[in-house]
Design a protein around this motif. Structure first.
Motif, PDB file in Angstrom:
ATOM      1  N   ILE A   1      -6.139 -11.683 -37.603  1.00  0.00           N
ATOM      2  CA  ILE A   1      -7.413 -12.206 -38.092  1.00  0.00           C
ATOM      3  C   ILE A   1      -7.250 -13.613 -38.645  1.00  0.00           C
ATOM      4  O   ILE A   1      -8.147 -14.471 -38.512  1.00  0.00           O
ATOM      5  N   LEU A   2      -6.104 -13.918 -39.263  1.00  0.00           N
ATOM      6  CA  LEU A   2      -5.879 -15.279 -39.750  1.00  0.00           C
ATOM      7  C   LEU A   2      -5.755 -16.258 -38.587  1.00  0.00           C
ATOM      8  O   LEU A   2      -6.214 -17.402 -38.667  1.00  0.00           O
ATOM      9  N   ASP A   3      -5.152 -15.816 -37.503  1.00  0.00           N
ATOM     10  CA  ASP A   3      -5.063 -16.664 -36.316  1.00  0.00           C
ATOM     11  C   ASP A   3      -6.457 -16.935 -35.753  1.00  0.00           C
ATOM     12  O   ASP A   3      -6.763 -18.054 -35.318  1.00  0.00           O
ATOM     13  N   ALA A   4      -7.331 -15.921 -35.785  1.00  0.00           N
ATOM     14  CA  ALA A   4      -8.717 -16.093 -35.323  1.00  0.00           C
ATOM     15  C   ALA A   4      -9.466 -17.075 -36.230  1.00  0.00           C
ATOM     16  O   ALA A   4     -10.225 -17.928 -35.756  1.00  0.00           O
ATOM     17  N   ILE A   5      -9.268 -16.954 -37.548  1.00  0.00           N
ATOM     18  CA  ILE A   5      -9.917 -17.873 -38.490  1.00  0.00           C
ATOM     19  C   ILE A   5      -9.439 -19.298 -38.250  1.00  0.00           C
ATOM     20  O   ILE A   5     -10.236 -20.251 -38.236  1.00  0.00           O
ATOM     21  N   ASP A   6      -8.138 -19.455 -38.047  1.00  0.00           N
ATOM     22  CA  ASP A   6      -7.593 -20.784 -37.774  1.00  0.00           C
ATOM     23  C   ASP A   6      -8.222 -21.375 -36.511  1.00  0.00           C
ATOM     24  O   ASP A   6      -8.591 -22.550 -36.473  1.00  0.00           O
ATOM     25  N   SER A   7      -8.394 -20.548 -35.494  1.00  0.00           N
ATOM     26  CA  SER A   7      -8.969 -21.022 -34.228  1.00  0.00           C
ATOM     27  C   SER A   7     -10.417 -21.459 -34.399  1.00  0.00           C
ATOM     28  O   SER A   7     -10.826 -22.484 -33.854  1.00  0.00           O
ATOM     29  N   VAL A   8     -11.205 -20.673 -35.137  1.00  0.00           N
ATOM     30  CA  VAL A   8     -12.619 -21.029 -35.287  1.00  0.00           C
ATOM     31  C   VAL A   8     -12.766 -22.316 -36.098  1.00  0.00           C
ATOM     32  O   VAL A   8     -13.666 -23.128 -35.839  1.00  0.00           O
ATOM     33  N   LEU A   9     -11.872 -22.547 -37.037  1.00  0.00           N
ATOM     34  CA  LEU A   9     -11.916 -23.789 -37.800  1.00  0.00           C
ATOM     35  C   LEU A   9     -11.547 -24.985 -36.932  1.00  0.00           C
ATOM     36  O   LEU A   9     -12.203 -26.030 -36.978  1.00  0.00           O
ATOM     37  N   GLN A  10     -10.508 -24.826 -36.124  1.00  0.00           N
ATOM     38  CA  GLN A  10     -10.101 -25.929 -35.251  1.00  0.00           C
ATOM     39  C   GLN A  10     -11.200 -26.244 -34.234  1.00  0.00           C
ATOM     40  O   GLN A  10     -11.505 -27.416 -33.979  1.00  0.00           O
ATOM     41  N   GLU A  11     -11.808 -25.215 -33.680  1.00  0.00           N
ATOM     42  CA  GLU A  11     -12.881 -25.413 -32.697  1.00  0.00           C
ATOM     43  C   GLU A  11     -14.070 -26.127 -33.321  1.00  0.00           C
ATOM     44  O   GLU A  11     -14.634 -27.062 -32.742  1.00  0.00           O
ATOM     45  N   ASN A  12     -14.461 -25.715 -34.519  1.00  0.00           N
ATOM     46  CA  ASN A  12     -15.631 -26.327 -35.146  1.00  0.00           C
ATOM     47  C   ASN A  12     -15.319 -27.726 -35.674  1.00  0.00           C
ATOM     48  O   ASN A  12     -16.210 -28.571 -35.732  1.00  0.00           O
ATOM     49  N   ARG A  13     -14.069 -27.986 -36.018  1.00  0.00           N
ATOM     50  CA  ARG A  13     -13.692 -29.345 -36.405  1.00  0.00           C
ATOM     51  C   ARG A  13     -13.911 -30.279 -35.211  1.00  0.00           C
ATOM     52  O   ARG A  13     -14.430 -31.387 -35.360  1.00  0.00           O
ATOM     53  N   GLN A  14     -13.558 -29.821 -34.013  1.00  0.00           N
ATOM     54  CA  GLN A  14     -13.770 -30.622 -32.808  1.00  0.00           C
ATOM     55  C   GLN A  14     -15.253 -30.758 -32.491  1.00  0.00           C
ATOM     56  O   GLN A  14     -15.741 -31.830 -32.124  1.00  0.00           O
TER      57      GLN A  14
END
Length: 329
Positions: free
Chosen positions: A238-251
């Motif tokens: 779940i932390l990996d998923a949270i990290d991914s959604v943050l990186q995607e939305n930063r872009q």
């Protein structure tokens, strides 16, 4: 002795907490809050994602239409699930993650058109099946209220990082299986609530959509955590998923900021929530060249999701009109 959920930490967890914290520091929350495109897109992704995990087959376009208050063709139960999710996510910021009453109220909204006992703890034994095989037997129904109360007390008083607390609560709610149905939805909702009460930006991010994209890995992490009696595999997932959604939305935020041209800003400043035709918009802007208007004003604004069509199912309709994108409230 106070309740302590069984979990350990790993180097991967520490790394992910650090990466997420760094991403949170770099994301422009004000832009995310003020962008109609990103806010609406993320809310719809959240609703569609959390329901698709449970087998809802409505498309993103159909969910969008329901959010906009339009009628769609589909199974009544699936449409009811969308209505319930809309209602629950609209109230999310008003709830207290440590309140059992709010927890029951949230489930009541999620499942109000689906379950006769929505908002009430189960009174029967349940098991989770994978095909014909039982992969998880939930605790006895009589223990559910006490288990939920102990879990919420732990979450409220724990000195662990909020990212870890929210992940453990999510896993433990799936393990307890407090309701006859809707346990996955309420678990994901409650983690978002815990995260949002820590950092409000999480109320604006579509974590559920990323979980949907990794659905089998989500199930595998839950099953592995059950097998080892330790929620570490789920925390890492779940932390990996949270990290991914943050990186995607930063872009996405960076792209959204870069792509808003002066023409788009001018068109948006002219429009309201009332629908206007192309000739009406051109008249307001004192423009006469239709092709140039479409190329420089209308099409870029549509592509960014900042305006919406009155008849999205017929984009080339001669009766087509446009208005500023409306946000889910």
């Amino acid at each position: 002795m106070p309740y302590q959920p069984p979990f350990t930490l790993s180097a991967k967890v520490i790394h992910l907490v650090s990466s997420i914290s760094e991403a949170l520091g770099e994301i422009n929350q004000e832009h995310l809050q003020s962008s109609p495109q990103l806010r609406k897109q993320n809310r719809i992704k959240t609703i569609a994602g959390t329901l698709a995990i449970e087998g809802n087959t409505l498309s993103l376009e159909q969910v969008t239409a329901i959010v906009d208050g339009k009628s769609v063709l589909g199974e009544p139960k699936e449409i009811a699930e969308v209505h319930g999710a809309i209602a629950a996510y609209e109230k999310l910021t008003e709830w207290d993650a440590s309140s059992e009453a709010d927890f029951l109220a949230a489930h009541g909204l999620l499942m109000r058109e689906i379950l006769s006992d929505a908002g009430k703890f189960r009174n029967k034994s349940v098991g989770i099946h994978k095909g014909k095989q039982v992969v998880h037997i939930a605790p006895p129904a009589g223990r559910v209220p006490h288990l939920v109360a102990d879990l919420f007390d732990w979450a409220k008083t724990s000195d662990q990082h909020p990212l870890i607390i929210s992940s453990v609560v999510h896993y433990e709610l799936e393990f307890i299986h407090p309701f006859m149905d809707g346990n996955g939805r309420i678990g994901r909702l409650w983690q978002t609530l815990l995260l949002g009460q820590w950092k409000p930006i999480f109320f604006l991010l579509p974590l559920e959509s990323v979980i949907k994209d990794r659905q089998q890995a989500y199930y595998d992490a839950l099953e592995k955590a059950d097998d080892v009696t330790d929620s570490l595999p789920f925390i890492e997932f779940i932390l990996d998923a949270i990290d991914s959604v943050l990186q995607e939305n930063r872009q996405n935020i960076a792209a959204d900021s870069d792509q808003v041209s002066d023409q788009v800003k001018i068109l948006l400043a002219t429009l309201t929530e009332d629908y206007l035709s192309v000739p009406e918009m051109m008249e307001l802007l004192s423009l006469t060249h239709r092709t140039s208007f479409r190329k420089n004003y209308l099409n870029p604004t549509l592509a960014l999701g900042l305006i919406e069509m009155r008849y999205p199912e017929s984009p080339r309709s001669p009766k087509q009109k446009y208005r500023k994108t409306t946000l889910p409230r």
